[in-house]
Each structure stands twice: as structure tokens, then as C-alpha cells.
Enzyme design. Structure first.
Site, PDB file in Angstrom:
ATOM      1  N   GLU A  33       0.854  -1.192   0.000  1.00  0.00           N
ATOM      2  CA  GLU A  33       0.000   0.000   0.000  1.00  0.00           C
ATOM      3  C   GLU A  33       0.881   1.231   0.000  1.00  0.00           C
ATOM      4  O   GLU A  33       2.005   1.175   0.487  1.00  0.00           O
ATOM      5  CB  GLU A  33      -0.830   0.050   1.296  1.00  0.00           C
ATOM      6  CG  GLU A  33      -1.706  -1.140   1.505  1.00  0.00           C
ATOM      7  CD  GLU A  33      -2.152  -1.280   2.966  1.00  0.00           C
ATOM      8  OE1 GLU A  33      -2.052  -0.316   3.735  1.00  0.00           O
ATOM      9  OE2 GLU A  33      -2.577  -2.390   3.312  1.00  0.00           O
ATOM     10  N   ASP A  83       1.331  10.075   3.966  1.00  0.00           N
ATOM     11  CA  ASP A  83       2.058  10.954   4.869  1.00  0.00           C
ATOM     12  C   ASP A  83       1.080  11.874   5.601  1.00  0.00           C
ATOM     13  O   ASP A  83       0.880  13.017   5.226  1.00  0.00           O
ATOM     14  CB  ASP A  83       3.066  11.767   4.055  1.00  0.00           C
ATOM     15  CG  ASP A  83       4.251  12.173   4.900  1.00  0.00           C
ATOM     16  OD1 ASP A  83       4.287  11.778   6.083  1.00  0.00           O
ATOM     17  OD2 ASP A  83       5.130  12.872   4.385  1.00  0.00           O
ATOM     18  N   TYR A 105      -6.838   1.540   6.729  1.00  0.00           N
ATOM     19  CA  TYR A 105      -5.943   0.444   6.357  1.00  0.00           C
ATOM     20  C   TYR A 105      -5.854  -0.697   7.372  1.00  0.00           C
ATOM     21  O   TYR A 105      -5.109  -1.629   7.174  1.00  0.00           O
ATOM     22  CB  TYR A 105      -4.542   0.941   6.019  1.00  0.00           C
ATOM     23  CG  TYR A 105      -3.888   1.889   6.992  1.00  0.00           C
ATOM     24  CD1 TYR A 105      -3.604   1.511   8.299  1.00  0.00           C
ATOM     25  CD2 TYR A 105      -3.546   3.179   6.585  1.00  0.00           C
ATOM     26  CE1 TYR A 105      -2.986   2.375   9.166  1.00  0.00           C
ATOM     27  CE2 TYR A 105      -2.925   4.055   7.454  1.00  0.00           C
ATOM     28  CZ  TYR A 105      -2.648   3.653   8.752  1.00  0.00           C
ATOM     29  OH  TYR A 105      -2.055   4.514   9.608  1.00  0.00           O
ATOM     30  N   LYS A 107      10.873   3.045   2.289  1.00  0.00           N
ATOM     31  CA  LYS A 107      10.758   4.495   2.083  1.00  0.00           C
ATOM     32  C   LYS A 107      11.279   4.956   0.721  1.00  0.00           C
ATOM     33  O   LYS A 107      12.219   4.388   0.179  1.00  0.00           O
ATOM     34  CB  LYS A 107      11.558   5.232   3.175  1.00  0.00           C
ATOM     35  CG  LYS A 107      11.099   4.956   4.603  1.00  0.00           C
ATOM     36  CD  LYS A 107       9.790   5.633   4.936  1.00  0.00           C
ATOM     37  CE  LYS A 107       9.943   7.097   5.241  1.00  0.00           C
ATOM     38  NZ  LYS A 107      10.260   7.404   6.620  1.00  0.00           N
ATOM     39  N   CYS A 119      21.659  48.456  -7.579  1.00  0.00           N
ATOM     40  CA  CYS A 119      22.137  47.278  -8.291  1.00  0.00           C
ATOM     41  C   CYS A 119      23.472  46.853  -7.691  1.00  0.00           C
ATOM     42  O   CYS A 119      24.372  47.686  -7.562  1.00  0.00           O
ATOM     43  CB  CYS A 119      22.292  47.612  -9.771  1.00  0.00           C
ATOM     44  SG  CYS A 119      23.173  46.325 -10.677  1.00  0.00           S
ATOM     45  N   CYS A 162      26.391  47.587 -10.600  1.00  0.00           N
ATOM     46  CA  CYS A 162      26.795  48.915 -11.068  1.00  0.00           C
ATOM     47  C   CYS A 162      26.365  50.026 -10.115  1.00  0.00           C
ATOM     48  O   CYS A 162      26.608  51.189 -10.384  1.00  0.00           O
ATOM     49  CB  CYS A 162      26.240  49.167 -12.469  1.00  0.00           C
ATOM     50  SG  CYS A 162      24.449  49.335 -12.490  1.00  0.00           S
ATOM     51  N   CYS A 201      17.383  46.848 -12.347  1.00  0.00           N
ATOM     52  CA  CYS A 201      18.450  47.827 -12.499  1.00  0.00           C
ATOM     53  C   CYS A 201      18.189  48.483 -13.844  1.00  0.00           C
ATOM     54  O   CYS A 201      18.175  47.805 -14.872  1.00  0.00           O
ATOM     55  CB  CYS A 201      19.800  47.119 -12.502  1.00  0.00           C
ATOM     56  SG  CYS A 201      21.111  48.157 -13.163  1.00  0.00           S
TER      57      CYS A 201
HETATM   58  S1  IVH Z   1      -0.099   0.151   8.966  1.00  0.00           S
HETATM   59  C1  IVH Z   1       1.153  -1.922  12.624  1.00  0.00           C
HETATM   60  N1  IVH Z   1      -0.473   1.213   6.623  1.00  0.00           N
HETATM   61  O1  IVH Z   1       2.908   5.036   8.985  1.00  0.00           O
HETATM   62  C2  IVH Z   1       0.896  -1.284  11.342  1.00  0.00           C
HETATM   63  N2  IVH Z   1       0.508   2.552   8.300  1.00  0.00           N
HETATM   64  O2  IVH Z   1       5.505   4.793  10.270  1.00  0.00           O
HETATM   65  C3  IVH Z   1       1.021   0.177  11.398  1.00  0.00           C
HETATM   66  N3  IVH Z   1       0.986   4.829   7.606  1.00  0.00           N
HETATM   67  O3  IVH Z   1       1.720   4.770  12.235  1.00  0.00           O
HETATM   68  C4  IVH Z   1       0.194   0.916  10.497  1.00  0.00           C
HETATM   69  N4  IVH Z   1       0.275   4.642   5.547  1.00  0.00           N
HETATM   70  O4  IVH Z   1       0.613   6.486  10.610  1.00  0.00           O
HETATM   71  C5  IVH Z   1      -0.020   1.405   7.865  1.00  0.00           C
HETATM   72  N5  IVH Z   1      -0.874   2.032   4.478  1.00  0.00           N
HETATM   73  C6  IVH Z   1      -0.431   2.219   5.731  1.00  0.00           C
HETATM   74  C7  IVH Z   1       0.094   3.452   6.163  1.00  0.00           C
HETATM   75  C8  IVH Z   1       0.558   3.567   7.461  1.00  0.00           C
HETATM   76  C9  IVH Z   1       0.786   5.445   6.446  1.00  0.00           C
HETATM   77  C10 IVH Z   1       1.599   5.470   8.783  1.00  0.00           C
HETATM   78  C11 IVH Z   1       0.867   5.218  10.072  1.00  0.00           C
HETATM   79  C12 IVH Z   1       1.884   4.520  10.926  1.00  0.00           C
HETATM   80  C13 IVH Z   1       3.145   5.055  10.362  1.00  0.00           C
HETATM   81  C14 IVH Z   1       4.333   4.221  10.720  1.00  0.00           C
END
Ligand code: IVH
Length: 680
Positions: free
Chosen positions: A119, A123, A234, A322, A416, A419, A434
Site C-alpha cells: 500500500e 504521509d 488500512y 521508504k 544594483c 553597477c 536595475c
Molecule cells: S499500517 C502496525 N499502513 O505510517 C501497522 N501505516 O511509520 C502500522 N501509515 O503509524 C500501520 N500509511 O501512521 C499502515 N498504508 C499504511 C500506512 C501507514 C501510512 C503510517 C501510520 C503509521 C506510520 C508508521
């Protein structure tokens, strides 16, 4: 860290714990981080590394054991019945592969491919929503993972959070908690910051802090900010029905209950498929309407998840792979003012070099005084630098908490910097200019422009030489370049006889040009390749163009009022007329042609689109040839396009042309067509 001694390690661990605690507070409570995420991750990993090497030194309050931050005063605390964990990170492919190896080993499936639910890592801010008998009763932030803040009232304004769930063939259990991410779409973020700038409020550094800040509003609640938030589910925290036996089926169920889940989610079997998924996500990152910073990779089957278990901070069945960071923090060493070709004074921030989005950045334009005022950038400030995709690096915001005492507001100088002429700001412009046309900075830019490939294409007249020629006074006006002989050039420092002679030859070559290129070389504002070739065809020679008034020019198709005004103003200026005369006098020449009022020719009615580089001519020349034969050149491919000319490294236009099944010409076919145009 095998070489670290326990004494030094203890000291460093203590320092890191203190530092991370402080950054945690700034991030979670103040929504105003002072270090970039990348820097935070580095600190956390350093601490993790030291702890692994010295298990006896691990502190009970170590941030490596904790998730998120403390809770703020003002909101009711809410205890998560099942802790909300964080995720471990994989920063590169190697780390991801070792995650997969560990998973397979621990599941005793070394020789099998594991199914992973992948997934986007959204952010935003994680929240938990509790539903009793299908009705939303509590919405809370993650807080430290065990206790968060009850922000139900605020969350209820978020449009994508269902207030009541829809039963499906799998009924909603009487008590269920759903977890997901609250994020602010980019558009909403930009709108919010624009509004804050207008009100002189501090800007949010990124959509995530803006989202978290919105959720935590206690007084004078701004509903617009809450309505702009988006929620994507999620996970089911508590009350997961047995029917949802995997992450992928959980997402399906959540969707059927009425939640929005990331449409990009997909199951990948084996780690290579995960890597391919990640790369696809990364390449589409710019187009996502929400900010994402990686892929979350989860072992799909809950049965396997349970077998793998969790540590205090993060589960062992998931990892966040990441993206390379696009934002970093750095320090503004100085703000310098550059003088452009039209005399525009542009402030440029000189930065402590920083690696971001794949390149080292040490300069960032601040555009103009308005922009500086809006962001309030000062010398010595720590700033957030962003470089997304191929976009020019920019300063997003100042990290307010890191401003040094006594840092003064920056104002563009009144004179400027080159100059010392008093700068002026025209009433309807944001830029300060200028006005001195003899300003060496402007002459250098004019000369560079005149020598450039699309203009007179003077080979060998590079950056250093331009500097030298103007600084030494050998060139006062751009046309002076054609007065130089080998003797004069050899007098310059570091200029050998041979190079001087070569330059004289290329100056001689450059004199024979086309009218369009000559017009470009003059650097008339708003006159680029397209307009220049239009004018060249329409007038055939320079004299009639120079005598045209703005209304006459405006009557030409493709010339708007701004362009017409720029051209007329340019040629009305005695100084420019003298410069043109000097250039002609010195031998700059072009083939004269009959004026073509409306070019009629074998290519009349045919529209061309050029993509990729040509080897036998420049773009400008190609356009000239096409329009000379009555054809038109457009920059967009459509059903009306007659030919797409594909040179080297063609862009997306070629793909579009293929899609529309248009006639595509390679360079040879294009040349042949120009030599031998079809009968109309
Ligand atoms: S799962 C135990 N799924 O990332 C599983 N987290 O760095 C934890 N986050 O606390 C969460 N997208 O705030 C999960 N598709 C996703 C996510 C996700 C963003 C965030 C969430 C979590 C943080 C961890």
C-alpha cells in the site's frame, strides 16, 4: 558499531535520547518539526545501532521503544485497547530483501514466495475510529501508541469518515475500531498555506504537519481546514471478523463498510514483485493527489502475521519501504542578488550544501521581495528544501524554532549590486530592476544570450570568456564582440594564440545567420523562437519590421498585444537601433526573403509537431522551413496534427502520436519532405 567504547557509547546514547525526545515533542505536540524526517530517521537509526551493539546500555525510556509522541493538554486522553504500533523502515532494496528473508525464515518457508499486501505509505496522521453498533463514537490520534487524544468532534467534519457503517454480507461487529491515516491533499495544503501567508501566519512545512495541526484545533475551530482532510482506512484494530483473514480481504471489507481505502493497494507475491510495485508507485508519486513517502509492505495472511508477532514499537510482519527523501533542512548562509538579462534583480539563497531528491543543492532562487516577505527568509535561518522529481529545488518554509536571535528581516538592496545604479520597481511588477542598460551584469547576459545556440551560436564563447571580455572592458556593447581580432583576444589573460584564432573563425561563421536567429539574438522581451520565425516569415527582412507600430504587429496572427508592445518599444529605442546598425555594419547578415503575408505553399494546412533533437538543424530552423512552406508548427499533438517529427530522445509526444496513429517522420524523412514537399 563495534568500535564504540561503552563510555563514549553511553554519552552518545544519552545525547541521542535527549535529542529525539525534543524532536518528538516538536513534531507531535507543536506540529513544527525542526529537523527533516530523513534527519530524524538517521538519529533514530544511530541510536538503534548503538543499542544493538551495547544491549546493557539500552534505556527504559528509549525512543526506539516508543511510537509517536506524548499527548497535548486540552484534549481528553483516549486509551487504545490494542496499541497502535509504528513501522520499521527499509531505506534501500537490501534492507527490504533482508526483511523478506527474515519473514520467510521465521515462517519456516525459506523456499517459498510470500504474498505481501502493498500500500502507499500515506504521509498524514494516524487515527483510530471506534464504532459501537455501527455508529462512530470516538476518533482519536495515535499519541504514544497507547494513549492518544480524543479528537472526535474535529474528525466528524472530515468528509470521508463514515459516521455510521453499512452492513455487508459480513456484518459490522457491535464493537469495532478502524485505523487509517488522515491526510491533507496537496491542493488543500497549498490553499491553506496561501491563506496563512496572507494572514501573516507561520507556514506549515508539509501536508502532514498541516493535517495533524488541523486535527488538534482546540479553539476557534476552522471548519474549512477540517473539511479539506481526507481519511483512508488500512487496518482493523479490534473486532476484526474472521472472514477478513488477510490484509487484502480486510481492505475489501473496509471498503464495503463505507471507508475509502487506497486504490493503489495490491497483493504482490515475492519480494521482486514488491520492488516492482514500489518503483511504479515512486514514478507516479508526483501525480498522486496526496503525499506519500514510500510503500508499506505487509505480510498478507493474518495467520502469518500472528506467527511473526510484534516488538514494542513495530510489528515484525510489516515494513515501510521508504522513498528517497525529497525534503531536507539546511542553513541559509547568505542571500545574494543576481542581475538578469533584463536587469531584474533576483535574490538567491546560498545554502549549506544538502543532498535532497538525488542531487546536492547549494542555491535556491527566492524569486523576489514578495516571495521573501511571504516566507520571511533571513540569513542564518534553517529552511526546508524540497526537490520533487525534476522540479527546481525550492525553499518551502523557514523552520521558525531555529531562528537565531537578532536575525534581521532581509530587504533587497536599493541599488544594483553590480553597477550601484538605483533600482526601480515598475508599478505593476513584482520584480525590481536595475535600469542601467550599460550595467556589466546585463551586458554579460546579453552577450551570453547572443552567443547561445538558438541565437548566433558563437562557438567557443563560454561563460569565463564572457566574464573576462566584459570585465576587461574589451566588450561594452554585445556588438563589440565582432570588433575583436586575434591580437586583441590574445591580450586577454589565459588566452592562447590558437584559441584566439579559433574564436575569430567562429565569430566569422556566426555572422552569417537567418533573420529569425538574429531577432532572437537581440534578446527582445517576449520574442522567443516561435515569434522570431513568425516575424521573419511575415517581414522577410529587418527594415520593415523595425518600422512597424504596435497595432500593426498585433494584427499578425500569433502576435498578441504584449509581444507587439515589446517589439515596438525595443525598436523605438535609439540605443537598440544603433546596436542593430552596428551589428549589420560589422557584417552580421542573413538571406533576405519576400514578405509572406500568409504563407501559402505545399504545406499549407499541415500542422507539424517536433519532438526530440534534430542533428542537421535547430528547432528554430526547422520551424522556419516548415512555415516557409506554408505549414504550421504546434507544440501539442492532436488529431489535427499532420506529421510528428521525431528526432533523438523524443518525448511523450511520440507515444501520443502512436496512440493517435499519426504519421511519424524520422529526421531523414523530414529532410526529404522539406526538399520534396508533396503537391498540395
Ligand atoms: S499500517 C502496525 N499502513 O505510517 C501497522 N501505516 O511509520 C502500522 N501509515 O503509524 C500501520 N500509511 O501512521 C499502515 N498504508 C499504511 C500506512 C501507514 C501510512 C503510517 C501510520 C503509521 C506510520 C508508521
Amino acid at each position: 558499531m563495534p568500535d564504540s567504547k561503552p563510555g563514549a557509547a553511553r554519552q552518545r546514547i544519552d545525547a541521542l535520547v535527549a535529542l529525539l525526545e525534543r524532536h518528538n515533542r516538536l513534531y507531535y505536540l507543536d506540529d513544527a518539526p525542526e529537523v527533516s524526517d530523513a534527519e530524524y530517521d538517521r538519529l533514530l537509526r544511530e541510536l538503534g545501532g548503538l543499542e544493538a551493539a551495547h544491549p546493557e546500555l539500552v534505556r527504559a525510556d528509549s525512543p526506539t521503544k516508543r511510537v509517536g509522541g506524548p499527548t497535548a493538554e486540552g484534549f481528553e486522553p483516549f486509551s487504545h485497547r490494542v496499541p497502535m504500533l509504528s513501522l520499521d523502515n527499509a531505506m534501500d532494496e537490501e534492507e527490504l530483501r533482508s526483511f523478506d528473508e527474515r519473514v520467510r525464515r521465521e515462517l519456516g518457508r525459506e523456499d517459498e514466495s510470500i504474498a505481501y499486501a502493498c500500500e502507499p505509505k500515506l504521509d498524514g496522521a494516524a487515527v483510530e475510529l471506534v464504532y459501537e453498533d455501527g455508529v462512530l463514537t470516538v476518533g482519536a490520534t495515535r499519541g504514544d501508541g497507547r494513549v492518544g487524544e480524543d479528537v472526535t468532534a474535529n474528525l466528524k467534519h472530515c468528509q470521508s469518515i463514515p459516521l455510521a457503517l453499512k452492513d455487508d454480507d459480513v456484518a459490522v461487529p457491535p464493537h469495532v475500531s478502524v485505523r487509517g491515516e488522515v491526510a491533507l491533499p496537496m491542493k488543500g495544503f497549498e490553499r491553506l498555506n496561501a491563506r496563512r501567508a496572507k494572514r501573516d501566519q507561520e507556514l506549515f512545512v508539509n501536508p502532514r504537519n498541516a493535517a495533524a495541526g488541523s486535527l488538534r484545533q482546540l479553539h476557534d475551530i476552522d471548519l474549512e481546514r477540517l473539511r479539506a482532510l481526507d481519511f483512508r482506512a488500512y487496518q482493523i484494530g479490534e473486532g476484526r471478523p474472521d472472514a477478513a483473514a488477510s490484509q487484502s480481504s480486510t481492505l475489501d471489507l473496509l471498503r464495503r463498510w463505507g471507508f475509502v481505502v487506497s486504490p493503489e493497494s495490491s497483493v504482490c507475491v515475492g519480494i521482486d514483485a514488491v520492488i516492482a510495485y514500489h518503483e511504479k508507485l515512486l514514478s507516479g508519486r508526483e501525480k498522486m493527489w496526496i503525499e506519500i513517502d514510500g510503500t508499506v509492505v505487509k505480510v498478507d495472511l493474518h495467520e502469518h502475521q500472528a506467527e511473526l508477532g510484534a516488538l514494542s514499537r513495530a510489528p515484525r510482519w510489516a515494513i515501510a519501504y521508504k522513498f528517497p527523501p525529497q525534503q531536507e533542512h539546511t542553513v541559509v548562509r547568505a542571500i545574494e542578488v543576481q542581475v538578469g538579462r533584463t536587469g531584474a534583480l533576483t535574490p538567491v539563497a546560498k545554502l549549506e550544501p544538502v543532498f535532497v531528491g538525488g542531487v546536492t543543492v547549494s542555491n535556491a532562487s527566492l524569486h523576489n521581495q514578495d516571495e521573501i516577505d511571504r516566507k520571511d527568509v533571513r540569513v542564518g535561518d534553517t529552511v526546508v528544501i524540497q526537490r520533487a522529481g525534476d522540479v527546481i529545488p525550492q525553499i518551502v518554509a523557514v523552520v521558525a524554532g531555529k531562528r537565531k536571535k537578532g536575525a534581521r528581516k532581509w530587504r533587497i538592496p536599493k541599488k544594483c549590486p553590480v553597477c550601484r545604479t538605483e533600482a526601480v520597481r515598475l508599478p505593476d511588477e513584482v520584480v525590481i530592476r536595475c535600469p542601467n542598460r550599460d550595467c556589466p551584469a546585463q551586458i554579460k547576459n546579453d552577450l551570453r544570450h547572443m552567443a547561445s545556440r538558438g541565437a548566433l551560436d558563437i562557438e567557443g564563447l563560454g561563460e569565463k570568456l564572457v566574464e573576462q571580455l566584459v570585465d576587461s572592458g574589451a566588450v561594452v556593447r554585445p556588438s563589440d564582440i565582432f570588433r575583436l581580432d586575434a591580437e586583441a583576444l590574445t591580450d586577454l589573460e589565459r588566452m592562447g594564440r590558437k584559441s584566439a584564432e579559433n574564436l575569430v573563425v567562429s565569430l566569422e561563421n556566426a555572422k552569417t545567420t537567418t533573420l529569425a536567429r538574429f531577432l532572437i539574438s537581440l534578446g527582445i522581451r517576449d520574442v522567443g523562437e516561435g515569434v522570431a520565425s513568425l516575424l521573419a516569415t511575415r517581414f522577410g527582412d529587418l527594415a520593415p519590421l523595425m518600422e512597424s507600430s504596435a497595432p500593426e504587429l498585433e494584427a499578425i496572427e500569433g502576435v498578441g498585444p504584449t509581444i507587439a508592445e515589446s517589439i515596438a518599444t525595443f525598436f523605438a529605442d535609439e540605443r537598440n537601433r544603433k546596436e542593430v546598425a552596428a551589428l549589420v555594419e560589422l557584417g552580421v547578415n542573413w538571406p533576405k526573403a519576400k514578405p509572406v503575408v500568409k504563407a501559402e505553399g505545399p504545406l499549407t494546412g499541415k500542422t507539424f509537431v517536433l519532438t526530440g533533437g534534430l542533428t542537421t538543424m535547430t528547432r528554430a530552423e526547422a520551424k522556419e522551413r516548415i512555415t516557409g512552406l506554408g505549414g504550421k508548427v504546434s507544440s501539442t499533438v492532436s488529431k489535427k496534427t499532420a506529421y510528428v517529427v521525431a528526432g533523438q530522445d523524443p518525448g511523450s509526444k511520440l507515444a501520443k502520436a502512436r496512440e493517435l496513429k499519426l504519421e511519424i517522420l524520422d529526421e531523414a524523412a523530414f529532410d526529404a519532405l522539406l526538399e520534396n514537399p508533396p503537391d498540395p
